[in-house]
Scaffold this active site. Structure first.
Site, short mmCIF file in Angstrom:
data_model
loop_
_atom_site.label_atom_id
_atom_site.label_comp_id
_atom_site.label_asym_id
_atom_site.label_seq_id
_atom_site.Cartn_x
_atom_site.Cartn_y
_atom_site.Cartn_z
N ASP A 1 102.60 -59.48 48.05
CA ASP A 1 102.62 -58.64 49.27
C ASP A 1 101.28 -58.67 49.98
O ASP A 1 100.40 -57.99 49.54
CB ASP A 1 103.43 -57.31 49.22
N ASP B 1 116.74 -56.19 52.46
CA ASP B 1 116.49 -55.01 51.67
C ASP B 1 117.52 -53.95 52.13
O ASP B 1 117.99 -53.66 52.99
CB ASP B 1 115.21 -54.54 52.53
#
EC number: 4.3.2.10
Length: 254
Positions: A13, A132
């Site tokens: 990330d 998500d």
């Protein structure tokens, strides 16, 4: 649907050019240089790498092609890149500098036909749709976008079916309920979607110990993605693979 060898995928990330890892998408902490991290994972036996610019879509920026180019020069395992991808030219630019697959999330929700177009243009094998999800009621999950900041109202199970119908070759499924907690993957929604679709499903969010990987693989996930436990060297990838192998989970061991 299950595929033969289970894959271990570290996730990078990236925010402002650095690898970061937060809890439940907030409280970010610095975890190092993305190129250095990619090299280490390549050497340690990761099956693939996923590289996400976690603020690109939220801030309206384009993919960080320059960093991706440097990473791709150094690693020799499949590289998936996501963040800020909203046009076919973004995909072309990333594939052109050496990434193997692209991950689309917000753009797929806002313009579902983008999945069809990108799959038709580049092939479904390089189109990953990232979903998500967050549980909002018993047996009900919604799809969130913009790094978990916006509830789309979409039913996660129906959306998973739709993205595959539109040409997604893989689903990256992140549970916002378990992400960063190290309490284990979200087995319930991962198993539901894995058994429902005919493409590989990557489980993401919640890995804290080796047993969590074994558990999610035994419940139909094709691959498992994690970040902080690998970044901060809490679990060694080769040790993890040896553990899985001893527990009759098929993995690639170099």
């Amino acid at each position: 649907m299950e595929y033969f060898a289970k894959r271990i995928i570290p996730c990078l990330d990236v925010k402002d050019g650095r690898v970061v890892k937060g809890v439940n998408f907030v409280g970010l902490r610095d975890a190092g240089d993305p190129v250095e991290a990619a090299i280490r994972y390549n050497e340690e036996g990761a099956d693939e790498l996923t590289f996400l610019d976690i603020t690109a879509s939220h801030e309206g920026r384009k993919p960080i092609v320059d960093i991706v180019k440097e990473v791709a020069k150094e690693v020799f395992i499949p590289l998936t890149v996501g963040g800020g991808i909203s046009e076919l030219s973004d995909i072309y630019d990333l594939l052109n500098v050496g990434c193997d697959k692209v991950s689309i999330n917000s753009a797929a929700v806002k313009n579902p036909d983008f999945i069809n177009k990108s799959s038709k243009r580049f092939g479904s094998q390089c189109i990953v749709v990232a979903i998500d999800v967050k549980k909002i009621a018993p047996n009900k999950w919604h799809v969130f976008i913009k790094g978990g900041r916006e509830d789309t109202g979409l039913d996660a199970i129906e959306w998973a079916k739709e993205v595959v119908d539109r040409g997604a070759g893989e689903i990256l499924l992140t549970s916002m309920d378990t992400d960063g907690t190290k309490a284990g993957f979200d087995i319930e929604i991962t198993e539901i979607i894995s058994k429902l679709v005919h493409v590989p499903v990557i489980a993401s969010g919640g890995a804290g110990k080796m047993e969590h990987f074994k558990e999610v693989f035994e419940h139909s996930a094709d691959a498992a993605l994690a970040a902080s436990i690998f970044h901060f060297k809490e679990i060694d990838i080769m040790d993890l693979k040896q553990y899985l192998h001893k527990n009759n989970i098929s993995v690639r061991i170099n």
